[in-house]
Motif scaffolding. Sequence first.
Motif, short mmCIF file in Angstrom:
data_model
loop_
_atom_site.label_atom_id
_atom_site.label_comp_id
_atom_site.label_asym_id
_atom_site.label_seq_id
_atom_site.Cartn_x
_atom_site.Cartn_y
_atom_site.Cartn_z
N THR A 135 -5.00 86.73 -3.09
CA THR A 135 -4.07 85.70 -2.62
C THR A 135 -4.54 84.33 -3.13
O THR A 135 -5.74 84.14 -3.37
CB THR A 135 -4.00 85.65 -1.08
OG1 THR A 135 -5.30 85.88 -0.54
CG2 THR A 135 -3.07 86.71 -0.54
N PRO A 136 -3.58 83.43 -3.29
CA PRO A 136 -3.97 82.12 -3.81
C PRO A 136 -4.71 81.30 -2.76
O PRO A 136 -4.46 81.40 -1.57
CB PRO A 136 -2.63 81.47 -4.16
CG PRO A 136 -1.62 82.17 -3.31
CD PRO A 136 -2.13 83.56 -3.07
N VAL A 137 -5.65 80.50 -3.23
CA VAL A 137 -6.35 79.54 -2.37
C VAL A 137 -6.12 78.16 -2.95
O VAL A 137 -6.39 77.92 -4.12
CB VAL A 137 -7.86 79.86 -2.31
CG1 VAL A 137 -8.63 78.70 -1.69
CG2 VAL A 137 -8.11 81.14 -1.54
N GLU A 138 -5.59 77.25 -2.10
CA GLU A 138 -5.25 75.92 -2.62
C GLU A 138 -6.43 74.99 -2.64
O GLU A 138 -6.55 74.12 -3.51
CB GLU A 138 -4.12 75.32 -1.78
CG GLU A 138 -2.83 76.09 -2.02
CD GLU A 138 -1.69 75.57 -1.16
OE1 GLU A 138 -0.57 76.09 -1.33
OE2 GLU A 138 -1.92 74.68 -0.32
N SER A 139 -7.31 75.11 -1.65
CA SER A 139 -8.50 74.26 -1.67
C SER A 139 -9.63 74.98 -0.95
O SER A 139 -9.40 75.84 -0.11
CB SER A 139 -8.23 72.92 -1.00
OG SER A 139 -7.88 73.11 0.36
N VAL A 140 -10.86 74.62 -1.31
CA VAL A 140 -12.02 75.19 -0.63
C VAL A 140 -13.10 74.12 -0.55
O VAL A 140 -13.27 73.31 -1.46
CB VAL A 140 -12.53 76.47 -1.34
CG1 VAL A 140 -12.90 76.19 -2.79
CG2 VAL A 140 -13.71 77.06 -0.60
N VAL A 141 -13.81 74.12 0.60
CA VAL A 141 -14.88 73.15 0.83
C VAL A 141 -16.16 73.90 1.18
O VAL A 141 -16.13 74.84 1.95
CB VAL A 141 -14.54 72.23 2.03
CG1 VAL A 141 -15.66 71.23 2.27
CG2 VAL A 141 -13.22 71.55 1.84
N LYS B 77 0.28 76.38 6.12
CA LYS B 77 -0.93 76.85 5.46
C LYS B 77 -1.78 77.65 6.43
O LYS B 77 -1.71 77.45 7.64
CB LYS B 77 -1.77 75.66 4.95
CG LYS B 77 -1.03 74.66 4.10
CD LYS B 77 -0.69 75.23 2.74
CE LYS B 77 0.07 74.18 1.92
NZ LYS B 77 0.81 74.78 0.80
N VAL C 23 -14.09 84.25 -2.13
CA VAL C 23 -13.31 83.17 -2.75
C VAL C 23 -13.88 82.97 -4.14
O VAL C 23 -15.09 82.76 -4.32
CB VAL C 23 -13.40 81.86 -1.93
CG1 VAL C 23 -12.62 80.76 -2.63
CG2 VAL C 23 -12.86 82.09 -0.53
N TRP D 216 -11.37 77.28 3.56
CA TRP D 216 -10.40 77.30 2.48
C TRP D 216 -8.98 77.37 3.03
O TRP D 216 -8.76 77.71 4.18
CB TRP D 216 -10.67 78.44 1.48
CG TRP D 216 -10.56 79.83 1.99
CD1 TRP D 216 -9.44 80.60 2.00
CD2 TRP D 216 -11.61 80.64 2.54
NE1 TRP D 216 -9.72 81.82 2.53
CE2 TRP D 216 -11.05 81.88 2.86
CE3 TRP D 216 -12.98 80.44 2.79
CZ2 TRP D 216 -11.80 82.92 3.42
CZ3 TRP D 216 -13.72 81.47 3.34
CH2 TRP D 216 -13.12 82.70 3.65
N VAL D 217 -8.05 77.01 2.13
CA VAL D 217 -6.64 76.89 2.53
C VAL D 217 -5.78 77.78 1.64
O VAL D 217 -5.90 77.72 0.42
CB VAL D 217 -6.15 75.43 2.39
CG1 VAL D 217 -4.68 75.32 2.77
CG2 VAL D 217 -7.01 74.52 3.25
N SER D 218 -4.95 78.60 2.23
CA SER D 218 -4.02 79.40 1.43
C SER D 218 -2.60 79.19 1.96
O SER D 218 -2.41 78.84 3.13
CB SER D 218 -4.35 80.89 1.46
OG SER D 218 -5.46 81.17 2.23
N PRO D 219 -1.62 79.38 1.10
CA PRO D 219 -0.23 79.16 1.51
C PRO D 219 0.25 80.29 2.41
O PRO D 219 -0.19 81.43 2.29
CB PRO D 219 0.53 79.18 0.18
CG PRO D 219 -0.30 79.98 -0.74
CD PRO D 219 -1.73 79.81 -0.31
#
Lengths: 112, 449, 112
Positions: free
Chosen positions: C94-100, A2, C64, A92-95
């Motif tokens: 692009t995809p984002v899996e999580s965000v804080v 990630k 985001v 944030w987290v992206s693949p």
Amino acid sequence: MKLVTAVIKPHKWEDVREALETFGVTGMTVSEVSGYGRQKGHTEVYRGAEYDIALVPKIRIEIVVDDADTEDVVGIVTKTAHTGRIGDGKVWVSPVDTVVRVRTGDKDTAAL
Amino acid sequence: MRPQSDGMPQPLLASAAASTASGDTAWLLAAAALVLLMAPGLAFFYGGMVRSKSVLNMMMMVFGALAVVMVVWVLVGYSIAFGDDLGGGLLGDPTQYAGFKGMLEADPDAAYPITIFAAFQGLFAVITVGLIAGAIADRTRFGTWLVFAGLWTVLVYAPVAHWIFDFSAGDHVGGWMANKLGALDFAGGTAVEINSGAAGLAAALVLGRRVGFGRDPMKPHNLTLVMVGAGLLWFGWFGFNAGSALAANNTAAIVFVNTLLAGCTGLLAWLAVERFRDGHATSFGAASGVVAGLVAITPSCGSVTPIGAMVVGIAAGAICALAVGLKYTFKYDDSLDVVGVHLVGGLVGTIIIGLLASSDVTSVDGLLYGGGADQLGKQLVAAGATLLYSFTATAILVWVLEKTIGFRVDPEHEVAGVDLVIHAETAYDLHVTGGARPHFGPGTGSMHP
Amino acid sequence: MKLISAVVKPHKWEDVRQALEAVGVNGMTVSEVSGYGRQKGHTEVYRGAEYDIAMVPKVRIEIVADDHDVEQIVETITKAAQTGKVGDGKIWVTPVESVVRVRTGDTGPAAV
């Protein structure tokens, strides 16, 4: 793998860096960026002419991590970058499909 | 008594006169050099005020003006300003001193050589033209600017200099303001400040506003440069004002003190206005206030007491701080406030002589010193005449240049940045990679095979 | 959620900013980057020595956003940043899996 991206306040950089190093993160990319949002910037006045400086300096940290470490890294950054005031930023987290270490040619997990 | 190098003492009177003359000459030589320093000082002052994409062009306009104006001054400008009057006190004979002819022989009776006086005066023209550049920053073609610099020196600066600086003496008849009118202007409130300010306004109006004026941010890119520039200008201004005493004497000393004080109180007054109106005292305001005070003391330094000089500085600092906002009200793009500081400051300084002149310092008393409104009237006439002539003549000159060879830059080039388009240079190479691939010499593709 | 990245011409920043504000985007990260492409840069000359400056200054905007806002945001930026000339830039998602959100600890759409 990630890509963890964090945009934080510049004066929090040292705290975040230390905490990540303690955890075992060995490499990251850091850039100076500007935030534009609710923190609203400030006003400057030049010979009576007012300028709204809407952009606020921020630091962006980018770390490519192993899936297993993702949650920990996000947690560390979120905790150490926190001040409680507007403008603290986001993480944030992206693949990531592939990553290569330029020096050795190592790929994916071996490159982290 | 001062012994000569061969040990033989000379008669007291002759050596005293000789040392006075050499003192005057030495000071005038130094003063001229100080005035030249104001050109790079102005380049920094203005350069820091524009955006980073046009800082080099701004500095080039000042340096270019220095070069062209000095050449034109020697060829014909000095002669028009200080040659024998052709009639009415309006113009000097342009052929009399053309190319500085007949000026090279040493004159044992003169306090200073005529050549250094002429050079000193020429540097005043340089600064005056350089100031105009500030009104038309970011949008001016460089070649045309150089042509304008030369033409304006001949058509506008030299005549006005003749009016106010050329005093009649013996057979020589000078200009009308200095002699027939009797207006007081020690170092150029009219010829330099009102002149450049009115010309700047005319040029800004004829050439029009910058692309994005009022909408895009156009703020100083480097305030440290602005402060360095203000400091150098202040230093050089001692040559400008005290040098205009044309002697190393008591007058020069009083003028020096007045010049110093007006800068100080100008700074304080501008800061006070800012603090009260905007909430913060700024470095930009400090630099501006110093210059405003110096602008206003330029004509008045030889007429006022030190307390008077402080008042001049306060008046200029406060009034100019308020005046610079006029361009947003009336929507003219005087880019670097040549109107707000030099025209308004010049008017304040020239007219205030009518109020604050003191016979302790000069030949008359102003209104507030019991001298009546006579001098005030003369100051108003001098200020008004300069403003009208400069504005009209400059407007016509700029309009003609725009219509013939083109003065204003293409809007697309203006947005891209004049440093790049006109000079093919970037002022700040801060790119981490260096950002450039060199190729040297004819026909080579790149440095390395 | 998605990460919208846009690289646009610097003088278009104000237009893009205003257009985004009008559709309710209240936070973004802005950075100065260099573009290298068909716009070809320019040449500088120093005492007769020529230098090809291949890189062209650009502004990168990152937002985001919630999935259902993406299309509108992309269209808004495209329209506002367009000049029709080479070098206008690109926008990608692009995809984002999580965000804080660092200030509050909020995650997911509440953090955006």
